[in-house]
Design a protein around this motif. Structure first.
Motif, PDB file in Angstrom:
ATOM      1  N   LEU A   6      58.074  78.747 102.038  1.00 23.46           N
ATOM      2  CA  LEU A   6      58.183  77.446 102.706  1.00 23.46           C
ATOM      3  C   LEU A   6      58.682  77.622 104.138  1.00 23.46           C
ATOM      4  O   LEU A   6      58.183  76.982 105.062  1.00 23.46           O
ATOM      5  CB  LEU A   6      59.111  76.525 101.915  1.00 23.46           C
ATOM      6  CG  LEU A   6      58.517  75.970 100.618  1.00 23.46           C
ATOM      7  CD1 LEU A   6      59.611  75.431  99.719  1.00 23.46           C
ATOM      8  CD2 LEU A   6      57.489  74.881 100.916  1.00 23.46           C
ATOM      9  N   HIS A  48      55.874  79.104 106.252  1.00 28.07           N
ATOM     10  CA  HIS A  48      54.851  78.093 106.523  1.00 28.07           C
ATOM     11  C   HIS A  48      55.365  76.988 107.447  1.00 28.07           C
ATOM     12  O   HIS A  48      54.585  76.185 107.951  1.00 28.07           O
ATOM     13  CB  HIS A  48      54.367  77.440 105.225  1.00 28.07           C
ATOM     14  CG  HIS A  48      53.590  78.347 104.317  1.00 28.07           C
ATOM     15  ND1 HIS A  48      52.600  79.199 104.754  1.00 28.07           N
ATOM     16  CD2 HIS A  48      53.653  78.521 102.965  1.00 28.07           C
ATOM     17  CE1 HIS A  48      52.092  79.855 103.730  1.00 28.07           C
ATOM     18  NE2 HIS A  48      52.712  79.471 102.629  1.00 28.07           N
ATOM     19  N   TRP A  69      57.510  74.538 106.450  1.00 28.37           N
ATOM     20  CA  TRP A  69      57.648  73.292 105.694  1.00 28.37           C
ATOM     21  C   TRP A  69      59.103  73.029 105.348  1.00 28.37           C
ATOM     22  O   TRP A  69      59.884  73.953 105.122  1.00 28.37           O
ATOM     23  CB  TRP A  69      56.824  73.349 104.406  1.00 28.37           C
ATOM     24  CG  TRP A  69      55.374  73.121 104.658  1.00 28.37           C
ATOM     25  CD1 TRP A  69      54.488  74.003 105.204  1.00 28.37           C
ATOM     26  CD2 TRP A  69      54.633  71.936 104.390  1.00 28.37           C
ATOM     27  NE1 TRP A  69      53.233  73.440 105.297  1.00 28.37           N
ATOM     28  CE2 TRP A  69      53.292  72.172 104.793  1.00 28.37           C
ATOM     29  CE3 TRP A  69      54.956  70.705 103.826  1.00 28.37           C
ATOM     30  CZ2 TRP A  69      52.296  71.220 104.669  1.00 28.37           C
ATOM     31  CZ3 TRP A  69      53.960  69.760 103.696  1.00 28.37           C
ATOM     32  CH2 TRP A  69      52.648  70.007 104.120  1.00 28.37           C
ATOM     33  N   ARG A  70      59.431  71.739 105.291  1.00 27.08           N
ATOM     34  CA  ARG A  70      60.785  71.308 104.944  1.00 27.08           C
ATOM     35  C   ARG A  70      60.717  70.499 103.653  1.00 27.08           C
ATOM     36  O   ARG A  70      59.873  69.613 103.493  1.00 27.08           O
ATOM     37  CB  ARG A  70      61.329  70.437 106.080  1.00 27.08           C
ATOM     38  CG  ARG A  70      62.793  70.118 105.974  1.00 27.08           C
ATOM     39  CD  ARG A  70      63.302  69.588 107.301  1.00 27.08           C
ATOM     40  NE  ARG A  70      62.685  68.327 107.647  1.00 27.08           N
ATOM     41  CZ  ARG A  70      63.337  67.157 107.677  1.00 27.08           C
ATOM     42  NH1 ARG A  70      64.614  67.092 107.390  1.00 27.08           N
ATOM     43  NH2 ARG A  70      62.701  66.058 108.001  1.00 27.08           N
ATOM     44  N   TYR A 122      51.881  73.702  97.353  1.00 28.09           N
ATOM     45  CA  TYR A 122      53.153  73.278  97.938  1.00 28.09           C
ATOM     46  C   TYR A 122      54.047  72.586  96.905  1.00 28.09           C
ATOM     47  O   TYR A 122      55.279  72.708  96.959  1.00 28.09           O
ATOM     48  CB  TYR A 122      52.900  72.372  99.147  1.00 28.09           C
ATOM     49  CG  TYR A 122      52.391  73.141 100.339  1.00 28.09           C
ATOM     50  CD1 TYR A 122      53.194  74.077 100.979  1.00 28.09           C
ATOM     51  CD2 TYR A 122      51.104  72.947 100.822  1.00 28.09           C
ATOM     52  CE1 TYR A 122      52.726  74.806 102.067  1.00 28.09           C
ATOM     53  CE2 TYR A 122      50.632  73.670 101.909  1.00 28.09           C
ATOM     54  CZ  TYR A 122      51.452  74.603 102.523  1.00 28.09           C
ATOM     55  OH  TYR A 122      50.985  75.325 103.598  1.00 28.09           O
ATOM     56  N   ILE A 177      53.893  64.457  99.873  1.00 26.72           N
ATOM     57  CA  ILE A 177      53.583  65.513 100.827  1.00 26.72           C
ATOM     58  C   ILE A 177      53.139  64.831 102.112  1.00 26.72           C
ATOM     59  O   ILE A 177      52.500  63.780 102.077  1.00 26.72           O
ATOM     60  CB  ILE A 177      52.504  66.464 100.274  1.00 26.72           C
ATOM     61  CG1 ILE A 177      52.370  67.705 101.152  1.00 26.72           C
ATOM     62  CG2 ILE A 177      51.165  65.758 100.098  1.00 26.72           C
ATOM     63  CD1 ILE A 177      51.643  68.854 100.476  1.00 26.72           C
ATOM     64  N   PHE A 236      51.494  66.222 105.557  1.00 27.27           N
ATOM     65  CA  PHE A 236      51.006  67.393 106.284  1.00 27.27           C
ATOM     66  C   PHE A 236      51.346  67.390 107.770  1.00 27.27           C
ATOM     67  O   PHE A 236      51.766  68.430 108.300  1.00 27.27           O
ATOM     68  CB  PHE A 236      49.503  67.567 106.063  1.00 27.27           C
ATOM     69  CG  PHE A 236      49.175  68.398 104.860  1.00 27.27           C
ATOM     70  CD1 PHE A 236      48.917  69.755 104.974  1.00 27.27           C
ATOM     71  CD2 PHE A 236      49.145  67.828 103.604  1.00 27.27           C
ATOM     72  CE1 PHE A 236      48.625  70.532 103.869  1.00 27.27           C
ATOM     73  CE2 PHE A 236      48.861  68.590 102.479  1.00 27.27           C
ATOM     74  CZ  PHE A 236      48.600  69.940 102.615  1.00 27.27           C
ATOM     75  N   LYS A 278      54.816  68.417 108.022  1.00 27.10           N
ATOM     76  CA  LYS A 278      55.143  69.560 107.174  1.00 27.10           C
ATOM     77  C   LYS A 278      56.400  69.276 106.344  1.00 27.10           C
ATOM     78  O   LYS A 278      57.355  70.054 106.331  1.00 27.10           O
ATOM     79  CB  LYS A 278      55.304  70.834 108.008  1.00 27.10           C
ATOM     80  CG  LYS A 278      53.996  71.343 108.573  1.00 27.10           C
ATOM     81  CD  LYS A 278      54.156  72.761 109.106  1.00 27.10           C
ATOM     82  CE  LYS A 278      52.797  73.364 109.417  1.00 27.10           C
ATOM     83  NZ  LYS A 278      52.921  74.765 109.840  1.00 27.10           N
ATOM     84  N   GLU A 279      56.374  68.136 105.683  1.00 26.40           N
ATOM     85  CA  GLU A 279      57.468  67.730 104.806  1.00 26.40           C
ATOM     86  C   GLU A 279      56.922  67.421 103.424  1.00 26.40           C
ATOM     87  O   GLU A 279      55.820  66.885 103.282  1.00 26.40           O
ATOM     88  CB  GLU A 279      58.167  66.476 105.340  1.00 26.40           C
ATOM     89  CG  GLU A 279      58.916  66.682 106.619  1.00 26.40           C
ATOM     90  CD  GLU A 279      59.551  65.412 107.133  1.00 26.40           C
ATOM     91  OE1 GLU A 279      60.401  65.505 108.025  1.00 26.40           O
ATOM     92  OE2 GLU A 279      59.182  64.314 106.653  1.00 26.40           O
ATOM     93  N   LYS A 313      46.420  66.170 103.752  1.00 23.47           N
ATOM     94  CA  LYS A 313      45.660  67.104 104.606  1.00 23.47           C
ATOM     95  C   LYS A 313      44.357  66.476 105.080  1.00 23.47           C
ATOM     96  O   LYS A 313      43.931  66.677 106.212  1.00 23.47           O
ATOM     97  CB  LYS A 313      45.388  68.397 103.831  1.00 23.47           C
ATOM     98  CG  LYS A 313      44.722  69.477 104.656  1.00 23.47           C
ATOM     99  CD  LYS A 313      44.693  70.797 103.912  1.00 23.47           C
ATOM    100  CE  LYS A 313      43.993  71.887 104.694  1.00 23.47           C
ATOM    101  NZ  LYS A 313      44.662  72.227 105.955  1.00 23.47           N
TER     102      LYS A 313
END
Length: 197
Positions: A23, A26, A28-29, A57, A152, A154, A157-158, A188
């Motif tokens: 994560l 990438h 992501w949080r 994810y 999610i 995109f 990125k959370e 996405k």
């Protein structure tokens, strides 16, 4: 409870570290609402669902948050040679061609369990659908468990867990709550998202 990627001794603690690293790599949080983190039994929504990457994810976030979710998928995902792996990833095969009472069966599973998380993609598909499927609502009402808004996003990125909602008697009012929560969550492929109506 069957052994899955989320609760296998020795392997799962290592995978949690790997998930946190992936994560981070990438970018992501993972964020969560405390009401969701404290609940032991709930229906976990997964939205928006517009790509298979959502599942990747989802698994990383579940490992990081130390969740032990199960999820429902089309039965053809569980055939040889991938069936065993899908079950190890927490999957439960659903045969959509037969008239089976999935809601009642899931309610019974909640009633028999002290801890259970069942993840449901309410859109029912990665493609554009006509409307959300409402089985999650009937399961939550029947089992007297909350619905947690898994999400999610995109562009930011959370991903993670939103609030835990107790379901009232008015389905339309509940769908409005979900519509409000998911209004700023973008998949996405945004054109494939089906908002709750």
């Amino acid at each position: 409870m069957q052994r899955t990627i989320f609760n296998t001794p020795l392997i799962t603690p290592l995978l949690r570290q790997v998930a946190s690293l992936l994560l981070k790599l990438h970018g992501w949080r993972v964020i969560y609402d405390q009401s969701a983190q404290d609940a032991k039994k709930y229906v976990l929504l997964g939205a928006p669902h517009t790509t298979n990457w959502d599942g990747y994810y989802f698994i990383l976030a579940a490992l990081k948050l130390k969740l032990v979710p199960q999820w429902m998928g089309k039965d053809n995902l569980f055939k040889f040679p991938l069936g065993g792996m899908m079950r190890w990833f927490g999957g439960i095969a659903v045969d959509r061609s037969k008239a089976n009472n999935l809601v009642e069966g899931t309610v019974n599973a909640f009633n028999r369990s002290e801890e259970l998380i069942v993840a449901v993609p309410p859109e029912g598909t990665r493609g554009k659908a006509e409307r959300w499927k409402t089985g999650f609502y009937h399961i939550a009402r029947g089992a007297a468990v909350p619905v947690v808004c898994g999400f999610i996003n995109f562009p930011k990125k959370e991903l993670g867990l939103g609030p835990a909602f107790r379901m009232g008697e008015n389905l339309e009012a509940e769908l409005k709550r979900f519509r409000d929560f998911y209004a700023d969550k973008i998949g996405k492929f945004p054109e494939l998202y089906t908002p709750p109506i």
